[in-house]
Design an enzyme around this catalytic site. Sequence first.
Site, mmCIF file in Angstrom:
data_model
loop_
_atom_site.group_PDB
_atom_site.id
_atom_site.type_symbol
_atom_site.label_atom_id
_atom_site.label_comp_id
_atom_site.label_asym_id
_atom_site.label_seq_id
_atom_site.Cartn_x
_atom_site.Cartn_y
_atom_site.Cartn_z
ATOM 1 N N HIS A 222 0.814 -1.215 0.000
ATOM 2 C CA HIS A 222 0.000 0.000 0.000
ATOM 3 C C HIS A 222 0.850 1.270 0.000
ATOM 4 O O HIS A 222 0.374 2.333 -0.412
ATOM 5 C CB HIS A 222 -0.940 0.009 1.202
ATOM 6 N N ASP B 176 -7.614 -1.838 -1.367
ATOM 7 C CA ASP B 176 -8.566 -2.723 -0.692
ATOM 8 C C ASP B 176 -9.974 -2.268 -1.054
ATOM 9 O O ASP B 176 -10.326 -1.102 -0.848
ATOM 10 C CB ASP B 176 -8.393 -2.658 0.829
ATOM 11 N N GLU C 292 -6.150 -12.399 1.023
ATOM 12 C CA GLU C 292 -7.136 -11.347 1.272
ATOM 13 C C GLU C 292 -8.049 -11.166 0.061
ATOM 14 O O GLU C 292 -7.593 -10.740 -1.004
ATOM 15 C CB GLU C 292 -6.432 -10.018 1.588
ATOM 16 N N HIS D 111 -7.943 -7.397 -1.389
ATOM 17 C CA HIS D 111 -6.698 -6.697 -1.749
ATOM 18 C C HIS D 111 -6.281 -7.032 -3.187
ATOM 19 O O HIS D 111 -6.084 -8.194 -3.524
ATOM 20 C CB HIS D 111 -5.595 -7.105 -0.770
#
Length: 245
Positions: free
Chosen positions: A134, A141, A214, A217
């Site tokens: 990130h 996300d 995830e 993500h």
Amino acid sequence: MKPYQAIPIVECGEPLVPIPLNVFAAQQPHPYVKLAAPYGARSPYFLREGVLHSLMTAQAQLQEWYPGWRIQIFDAYRPIAVQQFMVDHTFQETVRTCGLEPDQLTTAQRSEILDRVYQFWAVPSNNPATPPPHSTGAAIDITLVDAVGIPIDMGSPIDELSERSYPNHFAAAQWAKAEPHCTIEAAQRSYFDHNRQILYRIMTAAGFQQHPNEWWHFSQGDQMWVWLVQQESLDKASVARYGMV
């Protein structure tokens, strides 16, 4: 060190640009801002220019399949200070969930909880060779909302530290192996998996790769993206174009 961090970075110099929140859905105030994460003068609603262009492509595809639906931005750009804040916050919350006291943890307990945290959160490294995804402006996300703004149920919330966060957790084959005695109805599991597949399909069609742990993500052009592309074909890109910003 995670496997993708061995990927070399050749920074392309592409700027961070604001995400047009009139096009997408977003929570206001931002979830981490509400926790007092130290963004300073920076904003979580920024991405690299090329990544934003691909996200717009994904949004257009979603609109074709499901008119009125929108991608909801949960989090995008994250400075190192915010990464550290959220790792610390998640660690403290996990300690409390386990019924423990932070100042009374044994070395083994601390190590076990950190392992859980770092399964989902990147280490807040200041090393330019190993930036958190990130912190490059190339990771995002997201989830989906319907035409009236109601979130589409993905079966687990963003940032949950459990196997339910794995993208294929509710897929039939995976479920039979991991949760043979669970009482969740097959139709409900299928519904969650179907929704996750919608998200996966619009994002990968636009050139993104999905985090292995995830469902929310996705990234493009960072180290994780290159590493995941290489799992599909050794002939693909071997250098990340987005480093820390």
